[in-house]
Design an enzyme around this catalytic site. Sequence first.
Site, PDB file in Angstrom:
ATOM      1  N   HIS A   1       0.849  -1.263   0.005  1.00  0.00           N
ATOM      2  CA  HIS A   1       0.168  -0.070   0.032  1.00  0.00           C
ATOM      3  C   HIS A   1       0.649   1.272  -0.103  1.00  0.00           C
ATOM      4  O   HIS A   1       0.537   2.427  -0.286  1.00  0.00           O
ATOM      5  CB  HIS A   1      -0.850   0.023   1.054  1.00  0.00           C
ATOM      6  CG  HIS A   1      -2.236   0.730   1.112  1.00  0.00           C
ATOM      7  ND1 HIS A   1      -2.377   1.933   0.293  1.00  0.00           N
ATOM      8  CD2 HIS A   1      -3.516   0.336   1.388  1.00  0.00           C
ATOM      9  CE1 HIS A   1      -3.406   2.400   0.385  1.00  0.00           C
ATOM     10  NE2 HIS A   1      -4.318   1.516   0.999  1.00  0.00           N
TER      11      HIS A   1
ATOM     12  N   ASP B   1     -11.100  -9.638 -22.094  1.00  0.00           N
ATOM     13  CA  ASP B   1     -10.956 -11.087 -22.204  1.00  0.00           C
ATOM     14  C   ASP B   1      -9.488 -11.395 -22.562  1.00  0.00           C
ATOM     15  O   ASP B   1      -9.112 -11.105 -23.790  1.00  0.00           O
ATOM     16  CB  ASP B   1     -12.135 -11.607 -23.114  1.00  0.00           C
ATOM     17  CG  ASP B   1     -12.286 -12.870 -23.362  1.00  0.00           C
ATOM     18  OD1 ASP B   1     -11.302 -13.693 -22.856  1.00  0.00           O
ATOM     19  OD2 ASP B   1     -12.815 -13.471 -24.099  1.00  0.00           O
TER      20      ASP B   1
END
EC number: 2.3.1.-
Length: 453
Positions: A163, A388
Site C-alpha cells: 500500500h 478477455d
Amino acid sequence: MAYQMASLKLEMNEVVHVKPSKPTPSIVLPLSTLDHRPYPDSIWPIVHVYRSASNGKLDPAFVLKQALSKALVYYYPLAGKLVKQPDGKVAINCNNDGVPFLEAIANCNLSSLNYLDDHDILIAKQLVFDLHLQDENEYPHPVSFKLTKFQCGGFTIGMSTSHIVCDGWGACQFFRAIVELASGKSEPFVKPVWERERLIGSITTQPMPNPMDEATAAVSPFLPATDVMYELFKVDKESIRRLKMSLMKEISGNETMEQGFTSFESLAAYVWRSRARALNLNNEGKTLLVFSVQVRQHMSPPLSDGYYGTAITEGQVVLTMKELNEKPLSDIVKLVKESKNIAFTGDFIKNTIDTLESNPENFNVEEGPGATLALSDWKHLGFMPNVDFGWKEPINMVPAPCNMFEYEGLCIFLSPSKYDPSMEGGVRVFISLPSVAMPKFREEMEALKVTTP
C-alpha cells in the site's frame, strides 16, 4: 453452499521472479508524502477468480507471466525493492529484482468452493502469496502473485500489493495493464507516470488535529479479542433502495436537500452504527468513522490518468456512541456527506499532506478497542476488468483476510460477484469482528432485507 478449509489442498511449485521483458532504468525513486500514510509493511492481498476457458488449451500461468513481464517494462518500479533512506523515509530501488510469482495446483474444482462467493472467505488466505521476510528490517516486495489452477480448468490470481507503492486505484490500473497485454494489446491503454513529487508536503506549524484521543474513545467489552471472524454480507439493490427511501422520508418536510444520499453515504452510516451496536460500545465514549476519499481529479491541476501512487485523503465523522445510536440515521448520513465533500477540497488535501509531512503520528489514531471503523469503497475501482485474455472477465474478486486486512476495524464495500445474478446493482460488505459480536451485526444487516431502519 458452505465449504470447509480441509476441502482445499495445494501443490506448490518453486517461486520464480518475473523480470521486465526489456531493459529498464536503474534508479532510486522517492515516494510521496501520501505514500507514507500506510505502514511500509502494509500489504493488501486480493484474489481474482476465473472460470475455465472455452478451448482449455491456454496455460494461464504462462500467459500471466508473459504479460506481467511486458507490463513491468512500463511499471518497472514494481520490479524493484523498497529501501529505507538516511532520512528515515522509504524509496524504491529500481534494481530489476523481479516480482515473486508462485504457481500452485488445487485438488478440487472452483465450483466446489462456490467460486469464493460464500460468506466464509478464510480459504482466500491460501490463494495469495504469503512471502515471509527473512529480516525484520526488510520491506516486502511492492507486488507479488500466486496463480492457483483448479481441476475444472479455472484458476485464481492472488495479487498482493504494497500500500505504500499503490493505492487501490493504482493497483487496479496495474492489473488492467497486465490483462490488456495478455489479451494481445501491444501496450497498456493507460501509460503509468510516477510524479510522486506532486504529493510531497511542507512542514506546517498548524497541523490538523487528531480527531480522537485515547481518553475519550469508546471501548468494547469484546475487545481485544483472540477469536475474530471475517464475513461478506450481501446487500441487494432493493435493500439499498429501501434504505435510501427511508432516509428521505426522515428528512421530508424538515428541510430541502439539494442532493439526495448516495448508496455509499447511506450504507456507510448504517454499517457504522450496526458495528458499534454489535460491539456494545460504551455510551459516553467517542467513535470515529474514517473513510478513504479519492482525490486524483480534485487536485489542481488534476493528477495524470496514469498516476498509480496513493492519492487519497480521509473523511472523518466523530460521534459519541449515544449520539450514533439515538440520532436519526439521516442525520448521520448527512455528516458522512459533509465530511466527504470537505475531503475533496483543495485546502483539505493540502492540509492533509502538510500534516502528514510534519506530524505523521496525527494520523495514527489512539483509540479504545473498537472505537474506529476504517471504511474503504472498492465498488468503482475496476478490480474486475471487462477484458478477455482467454478466460473472459473474472467472475469474482475477494480480499484475503491477512496482513492489513486482518485489522479488526476495517470494512470494505465490494461489487457483487458475477456468480450471483440476483446481486446485480448490490454491494458486498467485508468486515471483521470478534466472534461474539458477529451475530448482532448479522442481525442488523439482515434487517435491511425485511424492514426499514
